[in-house]
Enzyme design. Sequence first.
Site, PDB file in Angstrom:
ATOM      1  N   HIS A  61      43.894  -8.094  89.170  1.00 19.29           N
ATOM      2  CA  HIS A  61      43.203  -6.718  89.165  1.00 19.29           C
ATOM      3  C   HIS A  61      41.541  -7.275  89.049  1.00 19.29           C
ATOM      4  O   HIS A  61      40.673  -6.213  89.154  1.00 19.29           O
ATOM      5  CB  HIS A  61      43.744  -6.173  87.981  1.00 19.29           C
TER       6      HIS A  61
ATOM      7  N   ASP B 234      50.045  -9.726  87.864  1.00 15.67           N
ATOM      8  CA  ASP B 234      48.857  -9.733  87.786  1.00 15.67           C
ATOM      9  C   ASP B 234      48.184 -11.004  88.004  1.00 15.67           C
ATOM     10  O   ASP B 234      47.667 -11.463  87.141  1.00 15.67           O
ATOM     11  CB  ASP B 234      48.376  -9.061  86.710  1.00 15.67           C
TER      12      ASP B 234
ATOM     13  N   GLN C  72      38.065  -7.190  77.118  1.00 14.94           N
ATOM     14  CA  GLN C  72      37.397  -6.691  78.379  1.00 14.94           C
ATOM     15  C   GLN C  72      36.225  -7.927  78.924  1.00 14.94           C
ATOM     16  O   GLN C  72      35.471  -8.397  78.015  1.00 14.94           O
ATOM     17  CB  GLN C  72      36.791  -5.508  78.400  1.00 14.94           C
ATOM     18  N   GLY C  73      36.613  -8.453  80.037  1.00 14.30           N
ATOM     19  CA  GLY C  73      35.951  -9.517  80.551  1.00 14.30           C
ATOM     20  C   GLY C  73      36.510 -10.618  80.529  1.00 14.30           C
ATOM     21  O   GLY C  73      36.062 -11.755  81.126  1.00 14.30           O
ATOM     22  N   ASP C  74      37.587 -11.001  79.637  1.00 13.88           N
ATOM     23  CA  ASP C  74      38.379 -12.117  79.617  1.00 13.88           C
ATOM     24  C   ASP C  74      39.399 -12.338  80.596  1.00 13.88           C
ATOM     25  O   ASP C  74      39.881 -13.254  80.722  1.00 13.88           O
ATOM     26  CB  ASP C  74      38.988 -12.247  78.168  1.00 13.88           C
ATOM     27  N   SER C  75      39.782 -11.070  81.324  1.00 16.84           N
ATOM     28  CA  SER C  75      40.521 -11.032  82.324  1.00 16.84           C
ATOM     29  C   SER C  75      40.723 -12.299  83.345  1.00 16.84           C
ATOM     30  O   SER C  75      39.474 -12.560  83.790  1.00 16.84           O
ATOM     31  CB  SER C  75      40.689  -9.730  83.061  1.00 16.84           C
TER      32      SER C  75
END
Length: 241
Positions: free
Chosen positions: A64, A105, A192-195
């Site tokens: 993603h 993912d 959020q941002g660690d994906s």
Amino acid sequence: MFVQWIFLICSATLASSKWIPERIVGGQSVSIKAVPWQASLLKNGMPHCGAVIYSKKVAITAAHCDDETAIFSVRVGSSNRDFGGQVVNVLRILKHRRYNGASYDIAVIKLQTSLRMGAGVRSIPLANSSPRPGSLVSVSGWGRTGTFKKGSNILLETTVTIVDQNACRNSYYIEITKDMICAAAPGRDSCQGDSGGPLVFNGTLVGIVSFGDDCAHPYFPGVYANVAELKPWILRTIRSL
């Protein structure tokens, strides 16, 4: 074991919950030399997601995180999100063909030039099997430190616990499939941002940060791409680059 408090929730609450891409909450600052496989995926020159160093020319991230309209690069070898280390352009990103917005993912990144390996830039081996429920694992990144907080300028790491797959399934309103692995701890999570970043057990890569509901939510564990389950695809894809 904290499983009992993290997974009991009524169906009405599940139906109204808001799914968000994964997100480090409750973490401590860490030197890149302690997690030298950590990389930052830059989108049009700006921090976008995490990534993991597999070799001099290959990294791994979440599917993603890809955007076919963007120009990507990776920063490695720096504990700071915005400067230092090496920045290398991305040649291509290959997503799992079965990625559907939640399942599978994972994506493989081919770099244009080789990374200069060293104390703060190293690869990490892929796990052959998933850790048992209750195992302590670590996750790192520059993501938000809370649901409504900003991303961190310095690299953070925290420890979470692998959650039983059936208990994880009972918590979510979307299907938790075998290509996923769940982990949680009170007040600790990716955000959020660690994906695309690494979930690590005993020096091996066991997961890739994928999604969750809020950050460190008491009822919803973090969900990660299960590296052991996806290892055959990862290796085939790398050979095809």
